[in-house]
Scaffold this motif. Structure first.
Motif, mmCIF file in Angstrom:
data_model
loop_
_atom_site.group_PDB
_atom_site.id
_atom_site.type_symbol
_atom_site.label_atom_id
_atom_site.label_comp_id
_atom_site.label_asym_id
_atom_site.label_seq_id
_atom_site.Cartn_x
_atom_site.Cartn_y
_atom_site.Cartn_z
ATOM 1 N N LEU A 15 0.869 -1.169 0.000
ATOM 2 C CA LEU A 15 0.000 0.000 0.000
ATOM 3 C C LEU A 15 0.907 1.219 0.000
ATOM 4 C CD1 LEU A 15 -2.890 1.220 0.316
ATOM 5 C CD2 LEU A 15 -2.487 1.167 2.786
ATOM 6 N N CYS A 16 0.835 2.023 -1.055
ATOM 7 C CA CYS A 16 1.727 3.173 -1.206
ATOM 8 C C CYS A 16 0.930 4.473 -1.103
ATOM 9 C CB CYS A 16 2.445 3.112 -2.548
ATOM 10 S SG CYS A 16 3.476 1.646 -2.770
ATOM 11 N N GLN A 17 1.358 5.343 -0.212
ATOM 12 C CA GLN A 17 0.742 6.659 -0.057
ATOM 13 C C GLN A 17 1.748 7.686 -0.568
ATOM 14 O OE1 GLN A 17 -0.054 4.896 3.984
ATOM 15 N NE2 GLN A 17 -1.232 6.793 4.158
ATOM 16 N N HIS A 18 1.423 8.296 -1.704
ATOM 17 C CA HIS A 18 2.370 9.191 -2.357
ATOM 18 C C HIS A 18 2.323 10.607 -1.796
ATOM 19 C CE1 HIS A 18 3.174 6.046 -5.284
ATOM 20 N NE2 HIS A 18 1.871 5.873 -5.391
ATOM 21 N N HIS A 19 1.378 10.861 -0.931
ATOM 22 C CA HIS A 19 1.278 12.180 -0.305
ATOM 23 C C HIS A 19 0.825 11.996 1.136
ATOM 24 C CE1 HIS A 19 0.755 16.426 0.255
ATOM 25 N NE2 HIS A 19 -0.562 16.354 0.359
ATOM 26 N N CYS A 20 1.363 12.780 2.033
ATOM 27 C CA CYS A 20 0.953 12.741 3.440
ATOM 28 C C CYS A 20 0.703 14.164 3.917
ATOM 29 C CB CYS A 20 2.027 12.077 4.300
ATOM 30 S SG CYS A 20 1.610 12.090 6.068
ATOM 31 N N VAL A 60 0.791 -5.992 9.508
ATOM 32 C CA VAL A 60 1.361 -5.275 8.374
ATOM 33 C C VAL A 60 2.714 -4.715 8.800
ATOM 34 C CG1 VAL A 60 -0.940 -4.660 7.531
ATOM 35 C CG2 VAL A 60 0.327 -3.032 8.955
ATOM 36 N N GLN A 61 3.521 -4.330 7.852
ATOM 37 C CA GLN A 61 4.843 -3.778 8.158
ATOM 38 C C GLN A 61 5.067 -2.492 7.380
ATOM 39 O OE1 GLN A 61 8.204 -6.174 7.022
ATOM 40 N NE2 GLN A 61 9.616 -5.093 8.391
ATOM 41 N N ARG A 62 5.345 -1.426 8.082
ATOM 42 C CA ARG A 62 5.650 -0.154 7.446
ATOM 43 C C ARG A 62 7.104 -0.179 6.982
ATOM 44 N NH1 ARG A 62 3.082 4.881 7.808
ATOM 45 N NH2 ARG A 62 1.252 3.633 7.464
ATOM 46 N N LEU A 63 7.318 -0.065 5.679
ATOM 47 C CA LEU A 63 8.655 -0.141 5.108
ATOM 48 C C LEU A 63 9.321 1.220 4.951
ATOM 49 C CD1 LEU A 63 8.012 -2.769 2.272
ATOM 50 C CD2 LEU A 63 8.823 -3.183 4.611
ATOM 51 N N VAL A 91 7.857 7.873 -0.608
ATOM 52 C CA VAL A 91 6.502 7.325 -0.512
ATOM 53 C C VAL A 91 6.351 6.618 0.830
ATOM 54 C CG1 VAL A 91 4.842 5.715 -1.556
ATOM 55 C CG2 VAL A 91 6.460 6.930 -3.021
ATOM 56 N N CYS A 92 5.167 6.699 1.432
ATOM 57 C CA CYS A 92 4.861 5.865 2.597
ATOM 58 C C CYS A 92 4.463 4.489 2.064
ATOM 59 C CB CYS A 92 3.707 6.451 3.413
ATOM 60 S SG CYS A 92 4.091 7.998 4.239
ATOM 61 N N THR A 93 5.211 3.460 2.429
ATOM 62 C CA THR A 93 4.976 2.121 1.892
ATOM 63 C C THR A 93 4.706 1.138 3.020
ATOM 64 O OG1 THR A 93 6.506 2.599 0.081
ATOM 65 C CG2 THR A 93 5.897 0.293 0.414
ATOM 66 N N THR A 94 3.602 0.420 2.918
ATOM 67 C CA THR A 94 3.215 -0.570 3.918
ATOM 68 C C THR A 94 3.069 -1.923 3.239
ATOM 69 O OG1 THR A 94 1.984 1.129 5.122
ATOM 70 C CG2 THR A 94 1.532 -1.163 5.703
ATOM 71 N N PHE A 95 3.771 -2.928 3.777
ATOM 72 C CA PHE A 95 3.673 -4.285 3.239
ATOM 73 C C PHE A 95 2.525 -5.008 3.920
ATOM 74 C CE2 PHE A 95 4.818 -8.850 3.705
ATOM 75 C CZ PHE A 95 4.646 -9.211 2.377
#
Length: 269
Positions: free
Chosen positions: A180-185, A213-216, A225-229
């Motif tokens: 799950l990628c969040q391109h803006h925060c 889940v794991q925040r990468l 990018v905020c990336t969550t596995f």
């Protein structure tokens, strides 16, 4: 967003003001595409925007000069292929600030006051959880309405509706799951000083999707990018019936906090 750069040269007979306006508009489209999709190569930008690579490079040169974007080496997950990694362009803090009116200082001051007046870090954690809980109803409705295998995508769409420009994609092999990628925060600058905001969000994702889940990576930590596995979940009878395992719980459990958010706000790579 501020206007970033002017036209360099005007062809003979072209109205200067009209040309400059067109240049700014296209330049803003390039920056917006990077905001929506994350760090991007020249080829990716050209394909998304229908421009030639040469035109994209010209606009990127102007955006780099204005400190709106910055070049960096593309991060490679898994086995590195032969050859030099492609260069990607990512928004700088200045570039992100150009897209929205920022009240970061006020938010940081308020968070610090909560920390000092109402119990230190525990008070900040309580606030972070209450904040994310306020978004629970809309996000949970979107996820529970989706088929089990489409829930990450449904969450991404719900996040995008709140301004996070989120996408879902398969995780690079050999990992089994999704990213799950969040391109803006919208709260990146505040979360840089108060990572409890990232931790509460990660806890919430785990509870909502019914798996650890794991925040990468996080924008607050300096990543693009905020990336969550999200690992692949074997769908049980409850899943097949359209039920989320943890949906009945109104609170984010402390067990989830300990096992799922241990890397929130940090990049373990």
């Amino acid at each position: 967003m501020k206007n970033v750069g002017e036209a360099q040269e005007a062809p003979t007979g072209a109205p200067q003001e009209e040309l400059a306006t067109g240049e700014r508009s296209t330049r803003n489209r390039v920056a917006r595409s990077i905001l929506d999709h994350g760090p991007s190569t020249v080829t990716e930008l050209a394909g998304r925007l229908g421009l030639t690579p040469a035109a994209v490079r010209r606009h990127l040169d102007a955006l780099v000069a204005d400190d709106v974007v910055a070049p960096r080496e593309q991060r490679v997950y898994g086995a590195r292929t032969r050859g030099r990694p492609a260069k990607v362009f990512a928004l700088t803090d200045c570039g992100r600030d150009a897209f929205d009116q920022s009240y970061d200082k006020l938010a940081v001051d308020a968070m610090r006051w909560i920390q000092e007046q109402f119990g230190g870090d525990e008070a900040v954690v309580a606030f972070a959880r209450a904040r994310i809980a306020a978004q629970t109803v809309a996000y949970r409705a979107a996820v529970e309405a989706a088929a089990p295998e489409e829930r990450t995508e449904a969450l991404a769409k719900a996040l995008s509706a709140d301004g996070y420009a989120a996408t879902a994609r398969s995780a690079p092999l050999p990992h089994k799951g999704e990213q799950l990628c969040q391109h803006h925060c919208p709260v990146a600058h505040v979360a840089e000083q108060f990572p409890q905001l990232c931790e509460a969000e990660t806890e919430f994702f785990a509870q909502l999707l019914g798996t650890h889940v794991q925040r990468l990576a996080t924008i607050a930590h300096g990543d693009g990018v905020c990336t969550t596995f999200i690992p692949k979940v074997e769908h049980t009878a409850d899943h097949k019936a359209g039920k989320t395992p943890t949906a009945a719980s109104p609170k984010i459990s402390r067990t989830t906090h300990n096992t799922s958010a241990s890397t929130a706000g940090r990049n373990p790579a």
